[in-house]
Design a protein around this motif. Structure first.
Motif, PDB file in Angstrom:
ATOM      1  N   GLU A 115       0.808  -1.220   0.000  1.00 11.47           N
ATOM      2  CA  GLU A 115       0.000   0.000   0.000  1.00 11.47           C
ATOM      3  C   GLU A 115       0.843   1.273   0.000  1.00 11.47           C
ATOM      4  OE1 GLU A 115      -3.291   2.289  -0.360  1.00 11.47           O
ATOM      5  OE2 GLU A 115      -3.277   0.092  -0.404  1.00 11.47           O
ATOM      6  N   ASP A 116       1.851   1.352   0.842  1.00 12.44           N
ATOM      7  CA  ASP A 116       2.637   2.576   0.975  1.00 12.44           C
ATOM      8  C   ASP A 116       3.781   2.681  -0.028  1.00 12.44           C
ATOM      9  OD1 ASP A 116       1.025   3.340   3.094  1.00 12.44           O
ATOM     10  OD2 ASP A 116       2.331   2.431   4.608  1.00 12.44           O
ATOM     11  N   GLN A 117       3.983   1.647  -0.821  1.00 15.20           N
ATOM     12  CA  GLN A 117       5.095   1.659  -1.775  1.00 15.20           C
ATOM     13  C   GLN A 117       4.755   2.417  -3.052  1.00 15.20           C
ATOM     14  OE1 GLN A 117       6.253  -2.408  -2.485  1.00 15.20           O
ATOM     15  NE2 GLN A 117       6.743  -2.800  -0.348  1.00 15.20           N
ATOM     16  N   PHE A 118       3.457   2.602  -3.313  1.00 16.37           N
ATOM     17  CA  PHE A 118       3.026   3.228  -4.564  1.00 16.37           C
ATOM     18  C   PHE A 118       1.843   4.153  -4.323  1.00 16.37           C
ATOM     19  CE2 PHE A 118       4.675  -1.013  -5.723  1.00 16.37           C
ATOM     20  CZ  PHE A 118       5.606  -0.691  -6.692  1.00 16.37           C
ATOM     21  N   GLN A 119       1.497   4.913  -5.373  1.00 15.81           N
ATOM     22  CA  GLN A 119       0.207   5.575  -5.477  1.00 15.81           C
ATOM     23  C   GLN A 119      -0.620   4.757  -6.474  1.00 15.81           C
ATOM     24  OE1 GLN A 119       0.502  10.113  -5.427  1.00 15.81           O
ATOM     25  NE2 GLN A 119       2.506   9.547  -6.228  1.00 15.81           N
ATOM     26  N   TRP A 120      -1.920   4.649  -6.237  1.00 23.22           N
ATOM     27  CA  TRP A 120      -2.716   3.649  -6.953  1.00 23.22           C
ATOM     28  C   TRP A 120      -3.781   4.268  -7.835  1.00 23.22           C
ATOM     29  CZ3 TRP A 120      -0.844  -1.203  -6.363  1.00 23.22           C
ATOM     30  CH2 TRP A 120      -0.016  -1.437  -5.259  1.00 23.22           C
ATOM     31  N   VAL A 121      -3.900   3.731  -9.057  1.00 28.06           N
ATOM     32  CA  VAL A 121      -4.961   4.109  -9.989  1.00 28.06           C
ATOM     33  C   VAL A 121      -5.696   2.837 -10.384  1.00 28.06           C
ATOM     34  CG1 VAL A 121      -5.509   5.101 -12.236  1.00 28.06           C
ATOM     35  CG2 VAL A 121      -3.679   6.099 -10.852  1.00 28.06           C
ATOM     36  N   GLY A 122      -7.002   2.810 -10.120  1.00 20.39           N
ATOM     37  CA  GLY A 122      -7.761   1.599 -10.431  1.00 20.39           C
ATOM     38  C   GLY A 122      -9.109   1.602  -9.747  1.00 20.39           C
ATOM     39  N   PRO A 123      -9.687   0.416  -9.595  1.00 25.20           N
ATOM     40  CA  PRO A 123      -9.127  -0.884  -9.998  1.00 25.20           C
ATOM     41  C   PRO A 123      -9.227  -1.131 -11.499  1.00 25.20           C
ATOM     42  CG  PRO A 123     -11.307  -1.179  -9.076  1.00 25.20           C
ATOM     43  CD  PRO A 123     -10.990   0.275  -8.923  1.00 25.20           C
ATOM     44  N   LEU A 124      -8.377  -2.038 -11.966  1.00 26.62           N
ATOM     45  CA  LEU A 124      -8.428  -2.483 -13.357  1.00 26.62           C
ATOM     46  C   LEU A 124      -9.214  -3.790 -13.404  1.00 26.62           C
ATOM     47  CD1 LEU A 124      -4.728  -1.650 -14.341  1.00 26.62           C
ATOM     48  CD2 LEU A 124      -6.768  -0.286 -14.803  1.00 26.62           C
ATOM     49  N   ALA A 125      -8.545  -4.910 -13.402  1.00 23.44           N
ATOM     50  CA  ALA A 125      -9.235  -6.215 -13.426  1.00 23.44           C
ATOM     51  C   ALA A 125      -8.811  -7.014 -12.198  1.00 23.44           C
ATOM     52  CB  ALA A 125      -8.883  -6.968 -14.703  1.00 23.44           C
ATOM     53  N   PRO A 126      -9.650  -7.907 -11.707  1.00 25.82           N
ATOM     54  CA  PRO A 126      -9.272  -8.734 -10.554  1.00 25.82           C
ATOM     55  C   PRO A 126      -8.531  -9.996 -10.995  1.00 25.82           C
ATOM     56  CG  PRO A 126     -11.547  -9.157 -11.105  1.00 25.82           C
ATOM     57  CD  PRO A 126     -11.064  -8.108 -12.081  1.00 25.82           C
ATOM     58  N   ILE A 127      -7.695 -10.509 -10.107  1.00 27.66           N
ATOM     59  CA  ILE A 127      -7.066 -11.810 -10.345  1.00 27.66           C
ATOM     60  C   ILE A 127      -7.539 -12.792  -9.281  1.00 27.66           C
ATOM     61  CG2 ILE A 127      -5.013 -10.979 -11.544  1.00 27.66           C
ATOM     62  CD1 ILE A 127      -3.503 -11.207  -8.880  1.00 27.66           C
ATOM     63  N   GLN A 128      -7.660 -14.059  -9.688  1.00 32.00           N
ATOM     64  CA  GLN A 128      -8.027 -15.127  -8.767  1.00 32.00           C
ATOM     65  C   GLN A 128      -6.782 -15.938  -8.433  1.00 32.00           C
ATOM     66  OE1 GLN A 128     -11.304 -17.293 -10.653  1.00 32.00           O
ATOM     67  NE2 GLN A 128     -12.741 -16.157  -9.362  1.00 32.00           N
ATOM     68  N   TRP A 129      -6.431 -15.978  -7.157  1.00 30.18           N
ATOM     69  CA  TRP A 129      -5.253 -16.715  -6.703  1.00 30.18           C
ATOM     70  C   TRP A 129      -5.590 -18.197  -6.729  1.00 30.18           C
ATOM     71  CZ3 TRP A 129      -2.225 -13.875  -2.315  1.00 30.18           C
ATOM     72  CH2 TRP A 129      -2.218 -12.504  -2.565  1.00 30.18           C
ATOM     73  N   THR A 130      -4.990 -18.908  -7.660  1.00 31.24           N
ATOM     74  CA  THR A 130      -5.387 -20.282  -7.944  1.00 31.24           C
ATOM     75  C   THR A 130      -4.188 -21.223  -7.859  1.00 31.24           C
ATOM     76  OG1 THR A 130      -7.078 -19.436  -9.456  1.00 31.24           O
ATOM     77  CG2 THR A 130      -6.554 -21.784  -9.611  1.00 31.24           C
ATOM     78  N   LEU A 131      -4.410 -22.382  -7.278  1.00 31.88           N
ATOM     79  CA  LEU A 131      -3.409 -23.447  -7.281  1.00 31.88           C
ATOM     80  C   LEU A 131      -3.799 -24.464  -8.350  1.00 31.88           C
ATOM     81  CD1 LEU A 131      -2.887 -23.997  -3.451  1.00 31.88           C
ATOM     82  CD2 LEU A 131      -1.228 -23.024  -5.060  1.00 31.88           C
ATOM     83  N   PHE A 132      -2.862 -24.688  -9.284  1.00 34.71           N
ATOM     84  CA  PHE A 132      -3.074 -25.653 -10.364  1.00 34.71           C
ATOM     85  C   PHE A 132      -2.212 -26.884 -10.137  1.00 34.71           C
ATOM     86  CE2 PHE A 132      -4.424 -21.763 -12.485  1.00 34.71           C
ATOM     87  CZ  PHE A 132      -5.522 -22.192 -13.236  1.00 34.71           C
ATOM     88  N   ALA A 133      -2.718 -28.023 -10.593  1.00 33.63           N
ATOM     89  CA  ALA A 133      -1.956 -29.270 -10.598  1.00 33.63           C
ATOM     90  C   ALA A 133      -1.810 -29.742 -12.038  1.00 33.63           C
ATOM     91  CB  ALA A 133      -2.659 -30.326  -9.747  1.00 33.63           C
ATOM     92  N   ALA A 134      -0.875 -30.655 -12.275  1.00 31.23           N
ATOM     93  CA  ALA A 134      -0.679 -31.209 -13.612  1.00 31.23           C
ATOM     94  C   ALA A 134      -1.939 -31.939 -14.074  1.00 31.23           C
ATOM     95  CB  ALA A 134       0.507 -32.158 -13.604  1.00 31.23           C
TER      96      ALA A 134
END
Length: 261
Positions: A115-134
């Motif tokens: 949060e404090d490392q940048f200034q923010w413009v958005g939101p743009l698009a969301p990402i889903q944190w996903t675990l994939f297997a083979a």
């Protein structure tokens, strides 16, 4: 004669002073315009950002496409700032933009840690944190805790990978996420953490691997254009206003619709 000479010299000085004033104004104006050029970086992360050539580096906005790239371009089209857009490795770009005026990075997950490392413009698009297997894996997960016994492929600077490391998971890091589908196939990792849309695309496009198994979605995060703290707040405000206008015009929803399966 003396009066004529004095008048002549006075006119020359006045003209010279005016000339210096005009020249100074031009120089100052040029400096102001130059300071408003933006330097925007991204990574090869299809379908959000990708090079037209399919390679991980691109040197202009014409060579870069994708959901977030289209959103950022729609925003920049509504402001008068000149900009340069380049594609680089994420960890390099992430470090490069910090501390540099008028530098930005997208699509960046906005988290408490960042949060404090940048200034923010958005939101743009969301990402889903996903675990994939083979594709042939028999791994099943009911919760993130179930993944602790597995080796998880990630990459340096990625918010999902960094989060798992901070929580004590066994994460096998690489410089780029593009190699991770192959790691699953070779048995060098049991799971791969990435976005739900990104995983299958990268596996298919980079390695010809289809049938990747999404075994757990454990979080969703909005992505932003992250601007350095050295960038003028007026520029940040102008970009946010432009993005809001693009959203109201329906351009952002249209971009997402183009890439959804």
């Amino acid at each position: 004669m003396y009066t004529l000479m004095t008048t002549f010299i006075s006119k020359i000085l006045n003209r010279t002073a005016s000339g210096f004033a005009v020249l100074s104004a031009v120089i100052l104006s040029a400096g102001a315009n130059a300071s408003e050029r933006l330097y925007i970086f991204t990574e090869n992360y299809p379908p959000y950002n990708e090079a037209v050539s399919g390679k991980g580096f691109a040197h202009s906005e014409d060579e870069i496409t994708g959901i977030c790239s289209g959103m950022v371009k729609a925003m920049l089209a509504r402001v008068d700032y000149e900009y340069v857009m380049k594609m680089r490795d994420w960890s390099y770009a992430y470090d490069w933009v910090q501390g540099r005026e008028n530098h930005g990075l997208f699509c960046t997950a906005r988290t408490d840690e960042r949060e404090d490392q940048f200034q923010w413009v958005g939101p743009l698009a969301p990402i889903q944190w996903t675990l994939f297997a083979a594709p042939k894996s028999d791994i099943t997960l009911d919760s993130l805790e179930d993944a602790r016994k597995y080796r998880i492929a990630g990459y340096k600077g990625d918010v999902m990978s960094d989060y798992l490391v901070s929580q004590g998971f066994d994460v096998v890091m690489s410089v780029s996420g593009e190699v991770n589908p192959r790691r699953l196939e070779l048995g060098e990792a049991d799971l791969w953490v990435t976005d739900g849309l990104v995983g299958p695309l990268v596996a298919e496009q980079e390695h010809g691997i289809s049938g990747l198994k999404p075994v757990l979605v454990f979080r969703e995060t909005p992505m932003y254009l992250a601007l350095s703290n050295e960038t003028s707040p007026a520029i940040v405000s102008a970009l946010q206003k432009a993005l809001d206008q693009a959203r109201e015009a329906g351009e952002l929803d249209h971009l997402i619709g183009q890439y959804q399966p």
